[in-house]
Design a protein around this motif. Structure first.
Motif, mmCIF file in Angstrom:
data_model
loop_
_atom_site.group_PDB
_atom_site.id
_atom_site.type_symbol
_atom_site.label_atom_id
_atom_site.label_comp_id
_atom_site.label_asym_id
_atom_site.label_seq_id
_atom_site.Cartn_x
_atom_site.Cartn_y
_atom_site.Cartn_z
ATOM 1 N N ASN A 10 86.348 -9.595 17.993
ATOM 2 C CA ASN A 10 86.076 -10.334 16.767
ATOM 3 C C ASN A 10 84.956 -11.347 16.985
ATOM 4 O OD1 ASN A 10 86.720 -11.024 14.017
ATOM 5 N ND2 ASN A 10 87.528 -12.943 14.817
ATOM 6 N N ILE A 11 84.038 -11.428 16.032
ATOM 7 C CA ILE A 11 83.014 -12.467 16.040
ATOM 8 C C ILE A 11 83.596 -13.657 15.296
ATOM 9 C CG2 ILE A 11 80.700 -13.122 15.284
ATOM 10 C CD1 ILE A 11 80.001 -10.090 15.406
ATOM 11 N N ARG A 12 83.833 -14.745 16.020
ATOM 12 C CA ARG A 12 84.441 -15.932 15.420
ATOM 13 C C ARG A 12 83.397 -16.796 14.706
ATOM 14 N NH1 ARG A 12 86.924 -20.282 19.192
ATOM 15 N NH2 ARG A 12 87.519 -18.406 20.285
ATOM 16 N N GLU A 13 82.228 -16.927 15.307
ATOM 17 C CA GLU A 13 81.149 -17.706 14.701
ATOM 18 C C GLU A 13 79.834 -17.006 14.958
ATOM 19 O OE1 GLU A 13 80.813 -21.794 15.849
ATOM 20 O OE2 GLU A 13 82.924 -22.199 15.490
ATOM 21 N N MET A 14 78.905 -17.156 14.018
ATOM 22 C CA MET A 14 77.573 -16.610 14.216
ATOM 23 C C MET A 14 76.570 -17.456 13.458
ATOM 24 S SD MET A 14 75.990 -12.833 13.468
ATOM 25 C CE MET A 14 75.955 -12.986 11.691
ATOM 26 N N ALA A 15 75.458 -17.744 14.113
ATOM 27 C CA ALA A 15 74.344 -18.441 13.477
ATOM 28 C C ALA A 15 73.069 -17.727 13.882
ATOM 29 C CB ALA A 15 74.298 -19.904 13.916
ATOM 30 N N THR A 16 72.204 -17.492 12.916
ATOM 31 C CA THR A 16 70.925 -16.844 13.191
ATOM 32 C C THR A 16 69.807 -17.707 12.637
ATOM 33 O OG1 THR A 16 70.825 -15.591 11.131
ATOM 34 C CG2 THR A 16 71.985 -14.560 12.975
ATOM 35 N N THR A 17 68.643 -17.560 13.221
ATOM 36 C CA THR A 17 67.485 -18.268 12.713
ATOM 37 C C THR A 17 66.225 -17.490 13.077
ATOM 38 O OG1 THR A 17 66.407 -20.430 12.561
ATOM 39 C CG2 THR A 17 67.126 -19.742 14.747
ATOM 40 N N THR A 18 65.193 -17.697 12.304
ATOM 41 C CA THR A 18 63.886 -17.134 12.618
ATOM 42 C C THR A 18 62.917 -18.287 12.810
ATOM 43 O OG1 THR A 18 63.313 -16.940 10.283
ATOM 44 C CG2 THR A 18 64.239 -14.987 11.340
ATOM 45 N N TYR A 19 61.930 -18.051 13.627
ATOM 46 C CA TYR A 19 60.893 -19.055 13.852
ATOM 47 C C TYR A 19 59.631 -18.343 14.321
ATOM 48 C CZ TYR A 19 62.236 -18.560 18.783
ATOM 49 O OH TYR A 19 62.523 -18.063 20.024
ATOM 50 N N THR A 20 58.536 -19.058 14.308
ATOM 51 C CA THR A 20 57.253 -18.512 14.746
ATOM 52 C C THR A 20 56.846 -19.218 16.029
ATOM 53 O OG1 THR A 20 56.648 -18.161 12.431
ATOM 54 C CG2 THR A 20 54.864 -18.113 14.026
ATOM 55 N N THR A 21 56.412 -18.448 17.025
ATOM 56 C CA THR A 21 55.988 -19.060 18.284
ATOM 57 C C THR A 21 54.735 -19.894 18.056
ATOM 58 O OG1 THR A 21 54.712 -17.112 18.909
ATOM 59 C CG2 THR A 21 56.985 -17.245 19.720
ATOM 60 N N ALA A 22 54.637 -20.971 18.800
ATOM 61 C CA ALA A 22 53.558 -21.937 18.594
ATOM 62 C C ALA A 22 52.176 -21.359 18.892
ATOM 63 C CB ALA A 22 53.806 -23.172 19.447
ATOM 64 N N HIS A 23 52.022 -20.678 19.995
ATOM 65 C CA HIS A 23 50.683 -20.265 20.418
ATOM 66 C C HIS A 23 50.214 -18.952 19.806
ATOM 67 C CE1 HIS A 23 50.491 -23.605 23.141
ATOM 68 N NE2 HIS A 23 51.644 -23.249 23.684
ATOM 69 N N THR A 24 51.137 -18.010 19.613
ATOM 70 C CA THR A 24 50.718 -16.682 19.143
ATOM 71 C C THR A 24 51.072 -16.415 17.688
ATOM 72 O OG1 THR A 24 52.783 -15.639 19.822
ATOM 73 C CG2 THR A 24 50.993 -15.723 21.467
ATOM 74 N N GLY A 25 51.977 -17.201 17.123
ATOM 75 C CA GLY A 25 52.408 -16.970 15.754
ATOM 76 C C GLY A 25 53.344 -15.778 15.610
ATOM 77 N N THR A 26 53.920 -15.330 16.720
ATOM 78 C CA THR A 26 54.818 -14.181 16.699
ATOM 79 C C THR A 26 56.135 -14.548 16.007
ATOM 80 O OG1 THR A 26 53.884 -13.436 18.794
ATOM 81 C CG2 THR A 26 56.012 -12.478 18.156
ATOM 82 N N PRO A 27 56.587 -13.723 15.054
ATOM 83 C CA PRO A 27 57.877 -14.005 14.402
ATOM 84 C C PRO A 27 59.031 -13.672 15.357
ATOM 85 C CG PRO A 27 56.937 -11.976 13.536
ATOM 86 C CD PRO A 27 55.926 -12.544 14.491
ATOM 87 N N MET A 28 59.904 -14.652 15.593
ATOM 88 C CA MET A 28 61.024 -14.502 16.525
ATOM 89 C C MET A 28 62.350 -14.614 15.771
ATOM 90 S SD MET A 28 59.459 -14.054 19.419
ATOM 91 C CE MET A 28 60.756 -14.260 20.640
ATOM 92 N N PHE A 29 63.392 -14.057 16.393
ATOM 93 C CA PHE A 29 64.738 -14.073 15.821
ATOM 94 C C PHE A 29 65.697 -14.530 16.906
ATOM 95 C CE2 PHE A 29 68.777 -12.040 14.613
ATOM 96 C CZ PHE A 29 68.872 -12.463 13.293
#
Length: 177
Positions: A119-138
């Protein structure tokens, strides 16, 4: 004595003071917030609270929620619940995953744990962009409940194999409580 619990979810436009106003309604009804989560998603605020009180206090709160929703411009839902009953001998593990953002990451992770009865009791997700390359991260943070009888080395190996296939950087370790 049985604890009387109510789960409240609220979603609406974010603005300063909205949590104060909803918490005030809960306090005025004689109830107290036992557990809660709040986050801003886009321009909206999302809240989930577990509220405790005597049955008549919860009934008073439930009766006041529709008007509060209209006044605060929130979609509010409420559901009575009970105290969670531990299911067997389970141990909490923390899962951290980071990768370049692409569709299906959460579904693959949830499927991995689901097929193993975890069972997954808790989950948090977020996206952000890397500072130098602008790569979308998860990024994903989970707490999962693993049966004490589970062979953890095998679970960890299978999990890391999945993450390698999906090009995810990940760890799974006992939760630090």
């Amino acid at each position: 004595m049985q604890t009387n619990l109510l789960v409240i979810s609220a979603l609406g436009d974010d603005r300063p003071g909205i949590i104060d106003e909803l918490a005030g309604l809960i306090t005025e009804s004689g109830c107290s917030i036992e557990d809660s989560r709040m986050t801003v998603l886009g321009a909206d605020v999302a809240m989930v609270m577990m509220v405790e009180g005597r049955w008549n206090e919860l009934a008073k709160l439930e009766a006041g929620l529709p008007a509060a929703g209209r006044r605060l411009n929130l979609q509010i839902n409420a559901k009575r619940t009970t105290t969670a009953v531990p299911s067997g001998n389970r141990l909490p593990y923390t899962v951290e995953v980071v990768s370049i953002d692409h569709p299906g990451i959460v579904q693959h992770l949830a499927g991995f744990f689901s097929t193993r009865g975890i069972n997954i009791r808790e989950m948090a997700t977020t996206t952000y962009t890397t500072a130098h390359t602008g790569t979308p991260m998860f990024q994903v943070h989970m707490t999962v409940d693993v049966a004490a009888s589970q062979h953890i080395a095998r679970l960890r190996e299978e999990f890391m194999d999945l993450c390698d296939q999906l090009n995810l950087d990940a760890i799974i370790e006992p939760a630090k409580l």
